[in-house]
Design a protein around this motif. Structure first.
Motif, mmCIF file in Angstrom:
data_model
loop_
_atom_site.group_PDB
_atom_site.id
_atom_site.type_symbol
_atom_site.label_atom_id
_atom_site.label_comp_id
_atom_site.label_asym_id
_atom_site.label_seq_id
_atom_site.Cartn_x
_atom_site.Cartn_y
_atom_site.Cartn_z
ATOM 1 N N LEU A 18 -6.795 -5.648 6.185
ATOM 2 C CA LEU A 18 -7.211 -4.777 7.076
ATOM 3 C C LEU A 18 -5.659 -3.756 7.223
ATOM 4 O O LEU A 18 -5.639 -2.594 7.147
ATOM 5 N N VAL A 19 -4.666 -4.591 7.261
ATOM 6 C CA VAL A 19 -3.435 -3.977 7.415
ATOM 7 C C VAL A 19 -3.342 -3.130 5.987
ATOM 8 O O VAL A 19 -2.705 -2.123 6.030
ATOM 9 N N PHE A 20 -3.271 -3.903 5.049
ATOM 10 C CA PHE A 20 -3.116 -3.287 3.777
ATOM 11 C C PHE A 20 -4.040 -1.863 3.365
ATOM 12 O O PHE A 20 -3.395 -1.011 3.054
ATOM 13 N N LEU A 21 -5.257 -2.001 3.894
ATOM 14 C CA LEU A 21 -6.027 -1.085 3.786
ATOM 15 C C LEU A 21 -5.749 0.215 4.594
ATOM 16 O O LEU A 21 -5.505 1.425 4.082
ATOM 17 N N SER A 22 -5.113 0.132 5.799
ATOM 18 C CA SER A 22 -4.522 1.125 6.838
ATOM 19 C C SER A 22 -3.430 1.582 5.972
ATOM 20 O O SER A 22 -3.112 2.881 6.056
ATOM 21 N N GLY A 23 -2.494 0.940 5.566
ATOM 22 C CA GLY A 23 -1.254 1.468 5.150
ATOM 23 C C GLY A 23 -1.638 2.230 3.736
ATOM 24 O O GLY A 23 -1.110 2.979 3.390
ATOM 25 N N LEU A 24 -2.777 1.847 2.931
ATOM 26 C CA LEU A 24 -3.093 2.394 1.810
ATOM 27 C C LEU A 24 -3.607 3.971 2.069
ATOM 28 O O LEU A 24 -3.331 5.071 1.623
ATOM 29 N N LEU A 25 -4.261 3.954 3.260
ATOM 30 C CA LEU A 25 -4.917 5.340 3.714
ATOM 31 C C LEU A 25 -3.866 6.025 4.394
ATOM 32 O O LEU A 25 -3.682 7.520 4.557
ATOM 33 N N ASP A 26 -2.651 5.439 5.019
ATOM 34 C CA ASP A 26 -1.551 6.322 5.803
ATOM 35 C C ASP A 26 -0.727 7.008 5.421
ATOM 36 O O ASP A 26 -0.167 7.841 5.463
ATOM 37 N N THR A 27 -0.166 6.180 3.874
ATOM 38 C CA THR A 27 0.792 6.768 3.183
ATOM 39 C C THR A 27 0.598 8.252 2.787
ATOM 40 O O THR A 27 1.376 9.160 2.930
ATOM 41 N N PRO A 46 0.864 -1.120 -0.072
ATOM 42 C CA PRO A 46 0.189 -0.014 0.125
ATOM 43 C C PRO A 46 0.733 1.204 0.105
ATOM 44 O O PRO A 46 0.416 2.190 -0.512
ATOM 45 N N VAL A 47 1.850 1.282 0.748
ATOM 46 C CA VAL A 47 2.730 2.457 0.400
ATOM 47 C C VAL A 47 3.172 2.964 -0.936
ATOM 48 O O VAL A 47 3.214 4.017 -1.355
ATOM 49 N N ILE A 48 3.195 1.784 -1.887
ATOM 50 C CA ILE A 48 3.532 2.089 -3.352
ATOM 51 C C ILE A 48 2.270 2.885 -3.842
ATOM 52 O O ILE A 48 2.249 3.758 -4.437
ATOM 53 N N ILE A 49 1.033 2.052 -3.764
ATOM 54 C CA ILE A 49 -0.047 2.495 -4.424
ATOM 55 C C ILE A 49 -0.494 3.973 -3.722
ATOM 56 O O ILE A 49 -0.803 4.700 -4.351
ATOM 57 N N GLY A 50 -0.445 3.932 -2.522
ATOM 58 C CA GLY A 50 -0.802 5.294 -1.696
ATOM 59 C C GLY A 50 0.054 6.525 -2.154
ATOM 60 O O GLY A 50 -0.242 7.613 -2.306
ATOM 61 N N GLY A 51 1.483 6.251 -2.305
ATOM 62 C CA GLY A 51 2.539 6.893 -2.737
ATOM 63 C C GLY A 51 2.183 7.530 -3.886
ATOM 64 O O GLY A 51 2.012 8.649 -4.146
ATOM 65 N N VAL A 52 2.055 6.561 -5.159
ATOM 66 C CA VAL A 52 1.671 7.191 -6.385
ATOM 67 C C VAL A 52 0.514 7.945 -6.500
ATOM 68 O O VAL A 52 0.468 8.873 -6.989
ATOM 69 N N VAL A 110 -5.960 18.646 -2.125
ATOM 70 C CA VAL A 110 -6.940 18.950 -0.840
ATOM 71 C C VAL A 110 -6.298 19.693 0.193
ATOM 72 O O VAL A 110 -6.914 20.308 1.268
ATOM 73 N N GLY A 111 -4.865 19.748 0.071
ATOM 74 C CA GLY A 111 -4.367 20.665 1.220
ATOM 75 C C GLY A 111 -3.434 19.766 2.134
ATOM 76 O O GLY A 111 -4.007 18.714 2.496
ATOM 77 N N TYR A 112 -2.223 19.957 2.585
ATOM 78 C CA TYR A 112 -1.485 19.165 3.040
ATOM 79 C C TYR A 112 -1.931 18.875 4.594
ATOM 80 O O TYR A 112 -1.708 17.717 5.101
ATOM 81 N N ARG A 113 -2.350 19.963 5.360
ATOM 82 C CA ARG A 113 -2.657 19.800 6.740
ATOM 83 C C ARG A 113 -4.030 18.988 6.864
ATOM 84 O O ARG A 113 -4.162 17.964 7.434
ATOM 85 N N ARG A 114 -5.122 19.100 5.975
ATOM 86 C CA ARG A 114 -6.271 18.385 5.912
ATOM 87 C C ARG A 114 -5.839 17.084 5.665
ATOM 88 O O ARG A 114 -6.349 16.092 6.392
ATOM 89 N N ALA A 115 -5.114 16.672 4.663
ATOM 90 C CA ALA A 115 -4.665 15.543 4.267
ATOM 91 C C ALA A 115 -4.094 14.548 5.308
ATOM 92 O O ALA A 115 -4.505 13.444 5.643
ATOM 93 N N SER A 116 -3.271 15.262 6.006
ATOM 94 C CA SER A 116 -2.478 14.609 7.154
ATOM 95 C C SER A 116 -3.654 14.070 8.148
ATOM 96 O O SER A 116 -3.775 13.255 8.613
ATOM 97 N N ILE A 117 -4.684 15.011 8.488
ATOM 98 C CA ILE A 117 -5.493 14.584 9.743
ATOM 99 C C ILE A 117 -6.754 13.602 9.144
ATOM 100 O O ILE A 117 -6.682 12.658 9.982
ATOM 101 N N VAL A 118 -6.868 13.576 7.925
ATOM 102 C CA VAL A 118 -8.102 12.771 7.367
ATOM 103 C C VAL A 118 -7.131 11.405 7.286
ATOM 104 O O VAL A 118 -7.771 10.200 7.723
ATOM 105 N N ALA A 119 -6.163 11.149 6.820
ATOM 106 C CA ALA A 119 -5.488 10.021 6.500
ATOM 107 C C ALA A 119 -5.293 9.171 7.938
ATOM 108 O O ALA A 119 -5.331 7.974 7.908
#
Length: 418
Positions: free
Chosen positions: A120-129, A68-74, A83-92
């Motif tokens: 679930l670990v995959f999904l969390s990583g996808l959202l966290d990156t 998910p780090v790869i997919i979420g990063g790309v 959407v903005g850096y601050r908002r993205a950090s909080i929501v993620a």
């Protein structure tokens, strides 16, 4: 009639007041989130090994933790820019924490099958990156607001990653040994919530780069293409991605399969694994802080090569040689110390080349490229260690790592390191 005398105007330049609070908050939030991630990265392979006894399935779990780090990063970097850096950090962070919380909550009513935990670990990583990318994109402006050189801010920021090893790995080992993997994952969910709260409370909305051109011109796919093209056309960024993608392949194989297998077979299990990862993080924390203090004075290419040579091959070769736990601790401390300089050095080079309005998508593309082979490393190590044994795989990987670490000594593009 004479007018009243007036004092001459004060022409002394006004120095803007330094505000370190947002920078401290970003670093603290990043550290909390990464510590939780480290807890799960240690707990997950131990959980899979305990449930299945299979190195192959442990490798599969590692692959799904890194992918998910790869997919979420790309794909997530563009969203962060839009959407903005601050908002993205909080929501993620909120979304990632909610996803991870499902695992311990489900354990209260009977638990989940292995495939569901991995999903679930995959999904969390996808959202966290994207959240990690957002905090990195905010860092230069937070450093400017605090009056701190960007190299020093990056050193502190990188130190949080290393500190997460120091704190998260031993904590994960202890939690798994005492309370089980589900409890360790619950702590991970709590760290995401803490990170979101810190950013929301202490990072101002105004901390967003002001640029002349809009990042969303042309829509999502146009912005996505611009970020990828920027990386593809820059010789130094391409070289960085190529170097790190290969070294990360070996590191993923070690972290997600080879080290857990060796720890489980002959070093004492979860406690030994947590100790080794933790002391490497402690060494890396010191290395990051030291680089933040003096890194701007060091020759960049020589420092990079030396750091990779010390950080990479020695742990592989010492594990392959069958060393006992305490000599391994010394090797891992030294390797971590050297590794502490790598990320700040490379990130400084990236910041010097990337426009402010493209930070998230370019950082995301670079990060995704650097992580691209990590699932392959984890999966391949699982199959190879069952077929040839962990020691043989460690020996070959250590020798190849050494050759790759020397490659920045050749190529004109590496002379562009600032």
């Amino acid at each position: 009639m004479t007018g009243a005398l007036t004092a001459p105007a004060d022409t002394t330049p006004v120095t803007p007041a330094r505000r370190p609070g947002p920078l401290v908050a970003l670093i603290a939030a990043h550290g909390a989130s990464l510590t939780g991630n480290m807890i799960t990265l240690v707990a997950l392979p131990l959980y899979v090994l305990a449930e299945t006894g299979s190195a192959v399935l442990t490798g599969v779990a590692g692959a799904f933790a890194f992918a998910p780090v790869i997919i979420g990063g790309v794909f997530g970097g563009v969203v962060v820019d839009l959407v903005g850096y601050r908002r993205a950090s909080i929501v993620a962070d909120l979304a990632s924490g909610a996803t991870m919380a499902v695992i311990p909550l489900a354990a209260l009513v009977g638990g989940l099958p292995i495939w569901a935990v991995i999903a679930l670990v995959f999904l969390s990583g996808l959202l966290d990156t994207p959240g990690q990318t957002a905090r990195a994109a905010l860092l230069p402006d937070a450093a400017a607001l605090a009056g701190v050189p960007v190299e020093r801010a990056l050193g502190f920021f990188g130190a949080t990653h290393r500190a997460s090893w120091l704190v998260g790995a031993p904590l994960a080992g202890a939690l798994v040994a005492v309370a089980g993997a589900e409890t360790a994952i619950a702590v991970d969910a709590a760290t995401f919530a803490a990170a979101a709260l810190v950013v929301a409370a202490f990072v101002p909305r105004a901390l967003q780069p002001t640029v002349d051109d809009e990042p969303d011109a042309g829509g999502y796919w146009a912005a996505f293409g611009a970020g990828v093209r920027f990386v593809a056309r820059d010789p130094l960024l391409r070289a960085i991605v190529l170097l790190v993608v290969v070294t990360n392949l070996f590191d993923a194989a070690k972290a997600s399969v080879l080290l857990p297998v060796v720890a489980n077979e002959r070093l004492g299990g979860a406690a030994a694994l947590g100790l080794l990862v933790g002391v490497m993080g402690g060494g890396a924390l010191i290395g990051s802080l030291l680089y933040g203090a003096v890194g701007h004075r060091l020759p960049k290419r020589a420092t990079l090569v030396l750091a990779f040579v010390i950080a990479g091959p020695p742990p592989f070769l010492a594990l392959a040689a069958g060393w006992s736990l305490w000599p391994l601790v010394g090797v891992f401390v030294l390797a971590g110390f050297a590794a502490g300089a790598i990320n700040p050095l490379l990130e400084t080079a990236e910041l010097a080349r990337v426009p402010a309005n493209m930070r998230a998508r370019v950082f995301g593309a670079v990060g995704a490229g650097c992580w691209a082979a990590m699932p392959i490393g984890a999966l391949g190590a699982g199959f190879a260690s069952e077929r040839f044994g962990a020691s043989g795989v460690l020996l070959v990987a250590g020798a190849l790592y050494l050759l790759v670490a020397l490659t920045p000594l050749i190529g004109a593009h590496w002379r562009q390191l600032p």
